[in-house]
Design an enzyme around this catalytic site. Sequence first.
Site, mmCIF file in Angstrom:
data_model
loop_
_atom_site.group_PDB
_atom_site.id
_atom_site.type_symbol
_atom_site.label_atom_id
_atom_site.label_comp_id
_atom_site.label_asym_id
_atom_site.label_seq_id
_atom_site.Cartn_x
_atom_site.Cartn_y
_atom_site.Cartn_z
ATOM 1 C CG ASP A 1 46.657 -0.560 7.875
ATOM 2 O OD1 ASP A 1 47.043 -0.297 9.031
ATOM 3 O OD2 ASP A 1 46.809 -1.676 7.347
ATOM 4 C CG HIS B 1 24.285 6.660 18.435
ATOM 5 N ND1 HIS B 1 23.531 6.299 17.337
ATOM 6 C CD2 HIS B 1 23.920 5.837 19.433
ATOM 7 C CE1 HIS B 1 22.734 5.304 17.668
ATOM 8 N NE2 HIS B 1 22.947 5.002 18.931
ATOM 9 C CE LYS C 1 25.315 2.168 16.540
ATOM 10 N NZ LYS C 1 24.759 3.502 16.466
#
Length: 171
Positions: free
Chosen positions: A113, A106, A108
């Site tokens: 870089d 779940h 996000k």
Amino acid sequence: CIEALLAEAAEPGVPARPCPCPLPSGDTALSRLVRRLLSARRSLDLCLFSFSCPQLARAVQLLHRRGVRVRLVTDAQYMGLHGSQIGRLRHAGIQVRHDQHSGYMHHKFAIVDRRMLITGSLNWTTQAIQSNRENVLVVEDAEYVKAFQDEFERIWEEYNPANYSFFSQKQ
């Protein structure tokens, strides 16, 4: 609308054609997110529960074509849903791994870089971008970036297909 931004990223110096879509253009939350993603020069690590926004997928594909190493971890149950961009990204040659467990992967977040963390409640879906109340936090603090990078690397290795078990261990 981020068509002009994506066109400029794909072909620098070539004037973008006007986009007829009804979405607002200019400086929007989506354009700011895309600019940060397009700033990647070496790597982009994505850990996303749901990814169905075609504009964000185009930005990720542009980075991949530029030679940026893109890796994506996602949730197995959501990657095959109608509108998911995961197949499109895999087809473009982007490395994708997914969970093998019940429950959801779940997270996000994105790491640009190994120096910039983008995280929050935002699923990378058109619905979330256009209609939901979401939050996105961008952090360039090395301590926070490292914590999320470590989590990404742990999950990336855990979801390595070489580690999958397809049969029970009992014979």
